[in-house]
Design an enzyme around this catalytic site. Structure first.
Site, PDB file in Angstrom:
ATOM      1  CE1 TYR A  65      -3.079  -2.961   0.209  1.00 16.69           C
ATOM      2  CE2 TYR A  65      -3.520  -2.446   2.501  1.00 16.69           C
ATOM      3  CZ  TYR A  65      -3.749  -3.219   1.399  1.00 16.69           C
ATOM      4  OH  TYR A  65      -4.652  -4.260   1.464  1.00 16.69           O
ATOM      5  N   PRO A 212     -15.652  -4.586   1.389  1.00 17.08           N
ATOM      6  CG  PRO A 212     -15.572  -3.679   3.538  1.00 17.08           C
ATOM      7  CD  PRO A 212     -14.725  -3.903   2.308  1.00 17.08           C
TER       8      PRO A 212
END
Length: 289
Positions: A65, A212
């Site tokens: 990341y 999600p």
């Protein structure tokens, strides 16, 4: 799945790391394309600090990341860490450009990746180290042997996997205890991984959905928003609340670069959906991707 009247707020990873099931995913505190530093570093630092203030004690990140940026910001914002904070990181993806994620799970590369994560996070041991992806160009056994070794050496406490099937989990269990699985999963993208979720629940493994809040089809967005009106909540909050009630081993890691959005996501943990709303969401048309 879970009884909507008895929603556990915590889950214990590997029998000894108890965390609140509403966690935080630190991918979005980087630049566009998950590349380079964030546009607003001060806000990114505030997001991390506010997450701990809210009671979040499970933060998920990865060396890829940024790369490196997310881990560096976590240490800058939160070190020395609260005693109960669990930081999970991952290795196995490299970076060449924005939004480009080549896989590399060669043991020599993973060794360097792990050492880098330890240094950036200012830790002697990673509480939960996750294999970001299985590398099709490296024998799976070689990667598993590496993970087994670094756990035996004390560099990682627990080991998790990402984007894996039940058979791949079982193979890894021949080498070490798998405590978590991180697969793409949401209210409208779940058919692909239902067997994996069920297996994880049976094995008392944490199941960590990435992306999600997929809402990949218009019908899902409309349904989530409509149900949200009953609870004075938005569609994203309802999608997160559904996950918490869907299975007691689900750990949520919604990501954001804004304090306001962080607080909105966190409120989802206090929403208890009625059985009829759970059933309607269970029957949602699934997104193909």
């Amino acid at each position: 799945m879970a009884n909507t009247k008895e929603i556990n707020k915590t889950f214990t990873i590997g029998n000894d790391l108890t965390v609140n099931r509403m966690g935080y995913g630190a991918m979005r505190i980087t630049g566009e394309g998950i590349w380079g530093p964030p546009k607003d570093k001060a806000e990114a630092i505030k997001v991390l600090q506010r997450s701990v203030e809210l009671g979040i004690n499970f933060i998920d990140t990865a060396d890829s990341y940024g790369p490196n940026v997310s881990e560096e910001l976590i240490a800058e914002a939160l070190y020395p860490y609260p005693k109960d904070l669990v930081i999970a990181t991952k290795g196995g993806l490299t970076r060449t450009d924005p939004n480009v994620w080549p896989v590399n799970a060669d043991p020599d590369y993973l060794q360097r990746a792990l050492e880098g994560s330890l240094k950036r996070l200012k830790q002697d041991r990673i509480d939960l180290y996750q294999l970001h992806r299985i590398d099709p160009n490296v024998p799976y056994e070689k990667t598993l042997e590496f993970l087994q070794r670094v756990q035996e050496e004390g560099l990682v406490k627990h080991i998790g996997l990402s984007e894996v099937t039940v058979d791949e989990i079982k193979k890894a269990q021949e080498y070490f205890k798998v405590v978590s699985v991180q697969n793409k999963y949401s209210v409208d993208f779940r058919e692909k991984w239902e067997d994996e979720l069920k297996y994880c629940q049976e094995q008392d493994m944490g199941f960590i959905p990435w992306n999600p809040i997929n809402a990949g089809n218009v019908g899902a967005q409309e349904t989530l928003q409509r149900i949200g009106e009953k609870y004075d909540a938005n569609g994203h909050q309802i999608a997160l609340a559904w996950l918490l009630q869907h299975s007691p081993n689900i750990l949520l890691i919604p990501g954001t670069s804004k304090v306001k959005h962080l607080e909105e996501n966190y409120k989802a943990a206090s929403i208890t959906l009625a059985e009829e709303d759970m059933q309607e969401l269970n029957n949602l048309k699934q997104s193909p991707k």
